[in-house]
Design a protein around this motif. Structure first.
Motif, mmCIF file in Angstrom:
data_model
loop_
_atom_site.group_PDB
_atom_site.id
_atom_site.type_symbol
_atom_site.label_atom_id
_atom_site.label_comp_id
_atom_site.label_asym_id
_atom_site.label_seq_id
_atom_site.Cartn_x
_atom_site.Cartn_y
_atom_site.Cartn_z
ATOM 1 N N THR A 1 0.832 -1.201 0.000
ATOM 2 C CA THR A 1 0.000 0.000 0.000
ATOM 3 C C THR A 1 0.865 1.249 0.000
ATOM 4 O O THR A 1 0.617 2.214 -0.723
ATOM 5 C CB THR A 1 -0.914 0.006 1.236
ATOM 6 O OG1 THR A 1 -1.726 -1.157 1.198
ATOM 7 C CG2 THR A 1 -1.797 1.234 1.264
ATOM 8 N N PRO B 1 -13.390 5.195 8.470
ATOM 9 C CA PRO B 1 -13.562 3.799 8.044
ATOM 10 C C PRO B 1 -14.668 3.135 8.856
ATOM 11 O O PRO B 1 -15.004 3.582 9.959
ATOM 12 C CB PRO B 1 -12.193 3.176 8.320
ATOM 13 C CG PRO B 1 -11.535 4.085 9.288
ATOM 14 C CD PRO B 1 -12.052 5.450 9.019
ATOM 15 N N VAL C 1 -5.595 1.814 1.900
ATOM 16 C CA VAL C 1 -4.772 1.334 2.993
ATOM 17 C C VAL C 1 -5.441 0.110 3.613
ATOM 18 O O VAL C 1 -6.653 0.005 3.659
ATOM 19 C CB VAL C 1 -4.603 2.452 4.056
ATOM 20 C CG1 VAL C 1 -3.814 1.948 5.251
ATOM 21 C CG2 VAL C 1 -3.920 3.649 3.436
ATOM 22 N N GLU D 1 -5.953 1.728 8.264
ATOM 23 C CA GLU D 1 -6.866 2.849 8.032
ATOM 24 C C GLU D 1 -7.564 3.251 9.326
ATOM 25 O O GLU D 1 -7.703 4.438 9.638
ATOM 26 C CB GLU D 1 -7.892 2.443 6.975
ATOM 27 C CG GLU D 1 -8.827 3.570 6.544
ATOM 28 C CD GLU D 1 -9.852 3.080 5.538
ATOM 29 O OE1 GLU D 1 -10.610 3.931 5.050
ATOM 30 O OE2 GLU D 1 -9.908 1.870 5.258
ATOM 31 N N LEU E 1 -6.036 6.912 0.941
ATOM 32 C CA LEU E 1 -6.377 6.378 2.248
ATOM 33 C C LEU E 1 -7.330 5.201 2.150
ATOM 34 O O LEU E 1 -7.282 4.281 2.951
ATOM 35 C CB LEU E 1 -7.000 7.479 3.122
ATOM 36 C CG LEU E 1 -7.214 7.122 4.592
ATOM 37 C CD1 LEU E 1 -5.901 6.767 5.256
ATOM 38 C CD2 LEU E 1 -7.908 8.255 5.320
ATOM 39 N N THR E 2 -8.200 5.208 1.134
ATOM 40 C CA THR E 2 -9.178 4.129 1.012
ATOM 41 C C THR E 2 -8.522 2.826 0.587
ATOM 42 O O THR E 2 -9.139 1.770 0.686
ATOM 43 C CB THR E 2 -10.259 4.497 -0.016
ATOM 44 O OG1 THR E 2 -9.649 4.656 -1.308
ATOM 45 C CG2 THR E 2 -10.954 5.784 0.365
#
Length: 699
Positions: free
Chosen positions: A273, A330, A286, A291, A283-284
């Motif tokens: 990642t 998340p 990770v 996250e 970030l999505t």
């Protein structure tokens, strides 16, 4: 007696758990630890009464320890939730009481470890306990656990600590401390030294088996401190060479652990990642656990910036989460009320602010400085290495009572070997022999009585923990009885609240037990008490609002107003919680405000688009039908069934889908859904709707 209590604490706290408690791991460990601390306080005071200053070991390390305790007391006084700061959350129990427990443990280690024999007893107890922990871990990893846990420990074992991350921190910290002892203690028998080094290797394998990446930081930090201290303090060149060899071996072991254990897959995912091409949506991509950690760190920083001096108060992290989590967190962060910042830095900073954090860091720095200043001592050096390993793993690890005692034990060991006895004051004049004898006799009697009083009071306070432990077991039994529709649920819930009336969870169990018995006024009273004790938690608020709606449906206007007030309060408390928005949607739906109900349920679906809460999908479908939005209702119902369709609990959602299909002029599709729903669970409403559809088709 004091040394025996220390041995019991280091051996039994890691092993304590009870499947019959509502919090099977945390609560038994916390109550046992607190009870032993009461006894240790009694022993320390008794020793001071008997021997005066000679029972006290002075160390400059006491200063930052006491300063941290004072900062925690001040933070508790101005906490966002004072009750929470005093007693801690039910999930963590890391309030001021536990902080005092840690400080007592530190002083007990510093004052009571006077001889190598004392230290050997405590170290042996720790090692023996770790053998039991590792044995159970490997039983879980082999999928041979005789106890049933959800989830099981086959993929990521948690042993007697209840959490893979906690287990990893415990094993890594012990491994580095034991490795240091085996490496530098030349006075030990060679076979014992080899045994300690080999056992540290086993502990590292156990840490790697948990698949926890923070163990890498712990091994690295411990290895660096070990090599640095040996080179700075050890008089033997041969020992320095061994320390370098140990560092190389640790590096090779670290490489092997990453390559050949479950830890490697998790590290590889993180590296993949991190090296991927960056974009605005990075970030999505990770890994989910990473996250979530990043989200907790962001929330923790915002909490610290809001209250930088003394923080939110000990164990008040969930209060800040409810206030600071955004709509883009998340799923793990949005759906649960996090109780830990996943880092000791942010946890201390949010709990007691900059003052508390400075004092906590000062403890570690002072311990290292004293280790360097007082020259080579195997136990002091091992304590410093364990301290570094703990802080290394703790950079990205949840704070728990399971493992935090390792920090205070390590600091106490350093204080014990580097401190000095406080000298007694000399009398101003020499008494006569007769006066001296009479005074000594009177003093001896007084001291004996005071000593007995200290021990007796400590026993009474320790015994008080039994009530809290019994409340936990009763609470679990009440919850199980309610799910089994047993009439004993209410009696068990009442008993739990009497045994420990200060815990919101037990009042919540009791409220739900009253709900199952349709005793609505009693349910509302119990749930109101649960909300009062935990005003930051929206879950009991939701149950309270639903109970009030039942009375409102029977014509109770006061209950209707109360439900509306709860609906407003719940979204003010935690606006980005799907549970809060669903509660508001249900209240507005029942009280006849379809526009607000629609707005709230849309918000809930946005915050939890893949919800495992089937009530959300059912309520959303009902609200869309009430507003004649047939296509939206059908779409929402089908999304929910894609997740829950194979379970019997989806029967109500299929019924609502059938209603939406009728509204959309699809009677044949509606009949199909009704047939499936009735096959899952008989329902008079579904039977009536099916009869009406068939009658309409026959005309």
């Amino acid at each position: 007696m004091g040394v025996v209590l220390l041995c019991a604490k280091v051996a039994l706290v890691p092993l304590a758990f009870d499947q019959g408690a509502d919090k099977a791991f945390i609560l038994p460990k916390a109550l046992l630890s607190h009870a032993l601390s009461y006894l240790l306080v009694g022993v320390i005071f008794a020793l001071v009464i008997q021997f005066g200053r000679r029972s006290i070991t002075w160390s400059w390390l006491h200063v930052p320890v006491l300063a941290f305790l004072a900062a925690s007391v001040a933070a508790t006084a101005v906490a966002a939730d004072v009750r929470l700061a005093l007693f801690g959350t039910h999930e963590r129990m890391l309030g001021l009481g536990t902080i005092a427990d840690w400080v007592v443990f530190y002083f007990a280690v510093a004052f009571l470890l006077r001889t190598p024999r004392d230290a050997a007893a405590v170290i042996t107890s720790t090692v023996v306990s770790s053998i039991a922990v590792v044995a159970y871990e490997f039983v879980q990893f082999a999928d041979r656990d005789p106890l049933r846990w959800v989830p099981s420990g086959a993929s990521r074992p948690f042993s007697t600590l209840g959490n893979p991350t906690m287990l990893s921190q415990y094993l890594t910290t012990l491994a580095m401390g034991i490795l240091a002892l085996g490496t530098v203690t030349s006075a030990l028998d060679r076979r014992l030294r080899i045994g300690l080094v080999l056992w540290s290797a086993v502990l590292l394998v156990g840490a790697a088996t948990t698949g926890t990446r923070s163990s890498l930081l712990g091994v690295a930090a411990g290895s660096v401190i070990l090599v640095a201290l040996v080179w700075a303090l050890h008089p033997s060149r041969w020992a320095r060479a061994i320390s370098l060899g140990t560092a190389v071996a640790a590096t090779l072991a670290l490489t092997a652990l990453v390559a050949f254990t479950p830890l490697g897959a998790r590290v590889a995912a993180l590296v993949e990642t991190a090296t991927a091409e960056l974009d605005d949506d990075a970030l999505t991509r990770v890994e989910p656990s990473t996250e979530s950690r990043l989200a907790h760190y962001r929330i923790g920083v915002e909490m610290f910036l809001e209250r930088p001096i003394l923080g939110y108060g000990p164990d008040n992290f969930p209060v800040g989460v409810a206030e600071h989590r955004s709509e883009s967190e998340p799923p793990e962060v949005r759906l649960s009320l996090a109780t830990s910042a996943h880092s000791w830095i942010l946890y201390v900073a949010t709990g007691s602010g900059l003052i508390g954090l400075a004092c906590f860091i000062a403890i570690a720095l002072t311990a290292m400085a004293m280790t360097l200043r007082h020259g080579f001592h195997p136990i002091g050096l091992a304590g410093a290495v364990a301290l570094a390993a703990f802080l290394g793993t703790g950079l990205t690890t949840v704070t728990e009572i399971d493992t935090d005692w390792l920090f205070w034990a390590s600091a106490g060991a350093i204080a014990a070997v580097t401190g000095r006895e406080v000298p007694s004051r000399l009398p101003s004049r020499r008494p006569t022999s007769r006066t001296k004898h009479a005074t000594a006799q009177a003093t001896s009697t007084t001291r004996s009585a005071a000593t007995a009083a200290c021990i007796a009071l400590a026993l009474v306070l320790a015994a008080a923990s039994v009530g809290a432990y019994q409340a936990s077991r009763l609470g679990r039994e009440a919850s199980a009885a309610r799910l089994a529709s047993s009439p004993r649920a209410v009696d068990l819930g009442v008993a739990a609240t009497k045994a420990d009336p200060g815990r919101s969870a037990y009042w919540h169990y009791l409220g739900l037990a009253y709900v199952s018995g349709k005793r609505w006024p009693e349910a509302i009273a119990a749930l109101e008490e649960s909300v009062r004790l935990a005003p930051y938690d929206v879950r009991p608020m939701g149950d309270l609002a639903r109970a009030q709606l039942v009375l409102a449906g029977a014509g109770d206007d006061k209950a209707r107003r109360a439900a509306l007030a709860v609906a407003d309060r719940v979204v003010q408390t935690d606006p980005n919680s799907p549970h809060a928005q669903l509660t508001r949607a249900v209240v507005k739906q029942v009280t006849g405000d379809p526009n607000e109900a629609n707005r709230a349920v849309d918000r809930a679906l946005f915050l939890d688009p893949d919800s495992i809460n089937i009530q959300l999908w059912t309520t959303a479908t009902q609200i869309k039908i009430a507003q004649a939005r047939a296509s939206e209702a059908i779409s929402i119902a089908r999304q929910g069934l894609a997740i829950h369709g194979r379970f019997r609990s989806s029967a109500d959602l299929r019924y609502e889908l059938a209603r939406a299909l009728v509204l959309d002029n699809q009677p044949l599709e509606a009949l199909k859904e009704l047939d499936i729903a009735l096959g899952m669970q008989p329902s008079e409403a579904a039977e009536r709707l099916r009869t009406q559809i068939r009658a309409g088709l026959s005309r």
